[in-house]
Design a protein around this motif. Structure first.
Motif, mmCIF file in Angstrom:
data_model
loop_
_atom_site.group_PDB
_atom_site.id
_atom_site.type_symbol
_atom_site.label_atom_id
_atom_site.label_comp_id
_atom_site.label_asym_id
_atom_site.label_seq_id
_atom_site.Cartn_x
_atom_site.Cartn_y
_atom_site.Cartn_z
ATOM 1 N N CYS A 168 -64.863 -47.786 -39.945
ATOM 2 C CA CYS A 168 -63.425 -48.013 -39.758
ATOM 3 C C CYS A 168 -63.070 -49.496 -39.951
ATOM 4 O O CYS A 168 -61.925 -49.854 -40.130
ATOM 5 N N ARG A 169 -64.064 -50.363 -39.859
ATOM 6 C CA ARG A 169 -63.965 -51.809 -40.049
ATOM 7 C C ARG A 169 -63.148 -52.501 -38.952
ATOM 8 O O ARG A 169 -62.679 -53.622 -39.122
ATOM 9 N N GLY A 170 -62.983 -51.816 -37.836
ATOM 10 C CA GLY A 170 -62.259 -52.411 -36.707
ATOM 11 C C GLY A 170 -62.969 -53.626 -36.143
ATOM 12 O O GLY A 170 -62.357 -54.458 -35.470
ATOM 13 N N CYS A 171 -64.268 -53.753 -36.374
ATOM 14 C CA CYS A 171 -65.045 -54.876 -35.836
ATOM 15 C C CYS A 171 -64.893 -56.140 -36.681
ATOM 16 O O CYS A 171 -65.361 -57.205 -36.305
ATOM 17 N N MET A 172 -64.277 -56.009 -37.826
ATOM 18 C CA MET A 172 -64.159 -57.140 -38.757
ATOM 19 C C MET A 172 -62.871 -57.917 -38.479
ATOM 20 O O MET A 172 -61.931 -57.365 -37.935
ATOM 21 N N PRO A 173 -62.720 -59.182 -38.880
ATOM 22 C CA PRO A 173 -63.727 -59.968 -39.592
ATOM 23 C C PRO A 173 -64.726 -60.623 -38.649
ATOM 24 O O PRO A 173 -64.457 -60.764 -37.451
ATOM 25 N N CYS A 174 -65.842 -61.035 -39.207
ATOM 26 C CA CYS A 174 -66.882 -61.732 -38.446
ATOM 27 C C CYS A 174 -66.791 -63.216 -38.787
ATOM 28 O O CYS A 174 -66.679 -63.578 -39.958
ATOM 29 N N PRO A 175 -66.826 -64.107 -37.760
ATOM 30 C CA PRO A 175 -66.732 -65.549 -38.064
ATOM 31 C C PRO A 175 -67.875 -66.038 -38.958
ATOM 32 O O PRO A 175 -67.743 -67.076 -39.618
ATOM 33 N N GLN A 176 -68.989 -65.311 -38.968
ATOM 34 C CA GLN A 176 -70.129 -65.709 -39.819
ATOM 35 C C GLN A 176 -70.116 -64.964 -41.156
ATOM 36 O O GLN A 176 -71.112 -64.995 -41.898
ATOM 37 N N ASP A 177 -69.028 -64.245 -41.402
ATOM 38 C CA ASP A 177 -68.889 -63.547 -42.680
ATOM 39 C C ASP A 177 -69.917 -62.428 -42.888
ATOM 40 O O ASP A 177 -70.369 -62.174 -44.009
ATOM 41 N N ILE A 178 -70.290 -61.790 -41.798
ATOM 42 C CA ILE A 178 -71.266 -60.701 -41.907
ATOM 43 C C ILE A 178 -70.510 -59.378 -41.989
ATOM 44 O O ILE A 178 -69.653 -59.095 -41.148
ATOM 45 N N ASP A 179 -70.814 -58.594 -43.008
ATOM 46 C CA ASP A 179 -70.126 -57.314 -43.202
ATOM 47 C C ASP A 179 -70.958 -56.227 -42.514
ATOM 48 O O ASP A 179 -71.698 -55.473 -43.150
ATOM 49 N N ALA A 180 -70.829 -56.166 -41.177
ATOM 50 C CA ALA A 180 -71.665 -55.227 -40.406
ATOM 51 C C ALA A 180 -71.461 -53.769 -40.828
ATOM 52 O O ALA A 180 -72.452 -53.049 -40.994
ATOM 53 N N PRO A 181 -70.203 -53.309 -41.039
ATOM 54 C CA PRO A 181 -70.051 -51.894 -41.427
ATOM 55 C C PRO A 181 -70.805 -51.557 -42.712
ATOM 56 O O PRO A 181 -71.431 -50.509 -42.823
ATOM 57 N N ARG A 182 -70.769 -52.463 -43.679
ATOM 58 C CA ARG A 182 -71.474 -52.195 -44.934
ATOM 59 C C ARG A 182 -72.995 -52.230 -44.717
ATOM 60 O O ARG A 182 -73.729 -51.397 -45.256
ATOM 61 N N ILE A 183 -73.443 -53.177 -43.884
ATOM 62 C CA ILE A 183 -74.887 -53.253 -43.605
ATOM 63 C C ILE A 183 -75.338 -51.975 -42.889
ATOM 64 O O ILE A 183 -76.394 -51.419 -43.192
ATOM 65 N N PHE A 184 -74.506 -51.482 -41.967
ATOM 66 C CA PHE A 184 -74.871 -50.247 -41.262
ATOM 67 C C PHE A 184 -74.921 -49.060 -42.226
ATOM 68 O O PHE A 184 -75.734 -48.155 -42.074
ATOM 69 N N GLU A 185 -74.034 -49.087 -43.192
ATOM 70 C CA GLU A 185 -74.025 -48.011 -44.184
ATOM 71 C C GLU A 185 -75.352 -48.027 -44.971
ATOM 72 O O GLU A 185 -75.972 -46.983 -45.188
ATOM 73 N N ILE A 186 -75.766 -49.222 -45.362
ATOM 74 C CA ILE A 186 -77.021 -49.349 -46.126
ATOM 75 C C ILE A 186 -78.203 -48.914 -45.249
ATOM 76 O O ILE A 186 -79.097 -48.191 -45.686
ATOM 77 N N TYR A 187 -78.171 -49.341 -43.991
ATOM 78 C CA TYR A 187 -79.256 -48.997 -43.062
ATOM 79 C C TYR A 187 -79.299 -47.479 -42.831
ATOM 80 O O TYR A 187 -80.347 -46.845 -42.904
ATOM 81 N N ASN A 188 -78.126 -46.900 -42.544
ATOM 82 C CA ASN A 188 -78.069 -45.447 -42.321
ATOM 83 C C ASN A 188 -78.582 -44.693 -43.546
ATOM 84 O O ASN A 188 -79.326 -43.724 -43.421
ATOM 85 N N ASP A 189 -78.171 -45.139 -44.728
ATOM 86 C CA ASP A 189 -78.629 -44.463 -45.956
ATOM 87 C C ASP A 189 -80.141 -44.557 -46.096
ATOM 88 O O ASP A 189 -80.794 -43.597 -46.504
ATOM 89 N N ALA A 190 -80.699 -45.736 -45.753
ATOM 90 C CA ALA A 190 -82.164 -45.913 -45.861
ATOM 91 C C ALA A 190 -82.876 -44.863 -45.013
ATOM 92 O O ALA A 190 -83.859 -44.263 -45.437
ATOM 93 N N VAL A 191 -82.343 -44.627 -43.806
ATOM 94 C CA VAL A 191 -83.003 -43.676 -42.901
ATOM 95 C C VAL A 191 -82.698 -42.233 -43.325
ATOM 96 O O VAL A 191 -83.597 -41.399 -43.454
ATOM 97 N N MET A 192 -81.420 -41.940 -43.603
ATOM 98 C CA MET A 192 -81.031 -40.558 -43.944
ATOM 99 C C MET A 192 -81.694 -40.071 -45.217
ATOM 100 O O MET A 192 -82.091 -38.919 -45.332
ATOM 101 N N TYR A 193 -81.778 -40.971 -46.196
ATOM 102 C CA TYR A 193 -82.324 -40.550 -47.491
ATOM 103 C C TYR A 193 -83.774 -40.981 -47.663
ATOM 104 O O TYR A 193 -84.319 -40.880 -48.764
#
Ligand code: SF4
Ligand code: SF4
Length: 367
Positions: free
Chosen positions: A294-319
Motif C-alpha cells: 500500500c506504500r503507507g510506510c513511505m517515504p523513508c528518510p534514507q530513501d529505502i523502498d521497503a515495500p518493493r524490497i519486501f515484494e522481492i523478498y516475498n517472491d524469493a521465498v514464494m517462488y
C-alpha cells in the motif's frame, strides 16, 4: 498464431511476443530462436533498452535480414529512471536510434514508470519532448512500462492522449497487483494496446515449483504444464494484446507458439479458474511478509523502498528462487544497509509490520 487488435492502431499483433532477455549466449542459436519465432507468426519483438541492445541490436540486424524486418514491429525502451533533464531524454533517444543504424524501432517505451518516476518525468514535460520527437520523425508510436498501483496508471494515461500502448507484468499471480486486472481493463478501455510482460513471472511459475503448488497442477484437469496453465490464463483476457515471453530455446518457441495458436479469449471454464485460484492460494500461503504494497510506510528518510524490497523478498521465498531475487535487488540498486532503524516506517504501517526486522532478514537473503 492468434492475432489481436493493438489499441487504436490499424494493425494486429501476435498474441505471443518475443522478448530478448533470455537468449542463449551463442549468436547462431540466438538468431535461430528469433527466426523460429517469426516463422511461427510472432510479429512483435521487445528489444529492451540501450544497455541490452548493445548485444541485441547486432543480433537482431542479422536475424531480421532477408525480409524479416518487414514481418515484425520492434519496441525499444528508454528507462525513465535515468532521465533527469530534457537533454538526457534526447541523448538516450539518439543512443537508441544509433543502435538501430537509423532503422527506427516502431515503438518507443518510456520504461520503469511509477508514481515517483512519473512525477519527475511530468516535471520535465516529457510528453512535450515526445511530441517533438514525433515531429522530428524519431518516434513513430510511444508508450510506457508501468509498475505501481492502479490509480497512478490512471494518472499517466490521463496525462497524455497520444500514448499508443502500455505494458506491465501480468500473470495469474498479479490479479490485484501493480496494476492488476483493474489496470488491464482500464488501459484497454482507454484504447491502449496492452502488452503483458513476464506472463510466467520470468520463469518463476515454471521452475522450482513448491510441493503444494505442484500437487495442484498434478491433480488439475485437463493435464497441462504449469507454463501452459499460466499462458492460457493470460490469453484468456481479451484485453491483453500480446504477452512477451523471453524465450531461451527452440523447444520453448515451438511450445509457446502451439499454446498461442490454441488459446482463446474467454475460453476458461469454471474448473480452469478453480485450478488457477487454488495454485494462486497455494503460492500466497508461502508469503512470509504480509505486506500489501500500500506504500503507507513511505517515504523513508534514507530513501529505502521497503515495500518493493519486501515484494522481492516475498517472491524469493514464494517462488523458491533466491538467485533471481538477488539479481533484481542488485539491478534495481537497493541499499538496505542505509537503514538506521529510525522506525518511522513502522509507525506508519497499518498492518503493524516490523519493517526494520524484516529489512535485516531481507538484507541477509538478498545481498
Ligand atoms: S505500510 Fe505496511 S503494508 Fe503498506 S507497504 Fe508499507 S510495510 Fe507494506
Ligand atoms: S527504519 Fe529504515 S526503512 Fe524505516 S524509515 Fe527508518 S531508515 Fe527507512
Amino acid at each position: 498464431m492468434q492475432y489481436r487488435k493493438f489499441g487504436k492502431l490499424d494493425w494486429q499483433v501476435s498474441a505471443l511476443g518475443l522478448g530478448l532477455e533470455n537468449l542463449p549466449e551463442a549468436e547462431d542459436e540466438a538468431i535461430k530462436i528469433i527466426r523460429a519465432a517469426i516463422d511461427g507468426g510472432v510479429n512483435f519483438i521487445d528489444a529492451g533498452s540501450a544497455g541490452q541492445l548493445k548485444r541485441n541490436a547486432p543480433l537482431l540486424a542479422k536475424a531480421l535480414a532477408d525480409g524479416n524486418r518487414e514481418k515484425v514491429k520492434i519496441a525499444a525502451v528508454i528507462p525513465a529512471g535515468g532521465i533527469n533533464t530534457a537533454a538526457d531524454f534526447e541523448r538516450e533517444l539518439e543512443n537508441l536510434l544509433n543502435l538501430f543504424n537509423n532503422e527506427h524501432p516502431d515503438f518507443i517505451t518510456l520504461g520503469g514508470l511509477n508514481r515517483f518516476t512519473w512525477e519527475k518525468a511530468a516535471g520535465l514535460k516529457i510528453t512535450k519532448l515526445i511530441e517533438k520527437a514525433f515531429v522530428d520523425r524519431k518516434i513513430k508510436y510511444a508508450g510506457f512500462a508501468f509498475h505501481d498501483e492502479y490509480q497512478f496508471l490512471r494518472d499517466i494515461i490521463a496525462a497524455y492522449d497520444a500514448w499508443t500502448f502500455c505494458q506491465f507484468q501480468f500473470s495469474f499471480m498479479d490479479i490485484d497487483h501493480h496494476p492488476g486486472v483493474t489496470g488491464l481493463s482500464y488501459a484497454a478501455e482507454k484504447g491502449l494496446g496492452v502488452i503483458a510482460t513476464k506472463p510466467l513471472k520470468g520463469g518463476s511459475l515454471t521452475s522450482n515449483i513448491p510441493e503444494n503448488v505442484a500437487k495442484i497442477w498434478e491433480e488439475a484437469k485437463p493435464k497441462r504444464s504449469p507454463a501452459e496453465w499460466g499462458l492460457r490464463w493470460v490469453w484468456n483476457h481479451g484485453e491483453v494484446a500480446t504477452a512477451i515471453c523471453d524465450m531461451s530455446s527452440l523447444e520453448q518457441v515451438k511450445e509457446n507458439i502451439r499454446i498461442a495458436v490454441e488459446a482463446e479469449t474467454g475460453a476458461f471454464s469454471v474448473m480452469d479458474e478453480l485450478a488457477i485460484s487454488k495454485a494462486r492460494d497455494a503460492y500466497r500461503s508461502l508469503k512470509p511478509i504480509p505486506c500489501t504494497a500500500c506504500r503507507g510506510c513511505m517515504p523513508c528518510p534514507q530513501d529505502i523502498d521497503a515495500p518493493r524490497i519486501f515484494e522481492i523478498y516475498n517472491d524469493a521465498v514464494m517462488y523458491n528462487d533466491t538467485a533471481t531475487a538477488r539479481e533484481i535487488y542488485r539491478r534495481e540498486k537497493h541499499h538496505i544497509e542505509n537503514c538506521n532503524e529510525c522506525k518511522m516506517c513502522e509507525n506508519r504501517c497499518g498492518k503493524r509490520i516490523l519493517l526494520a526486522e524484516w529489512l535485516k532478514k531481507a538484507r541477509e537473503l538478498l545481498t
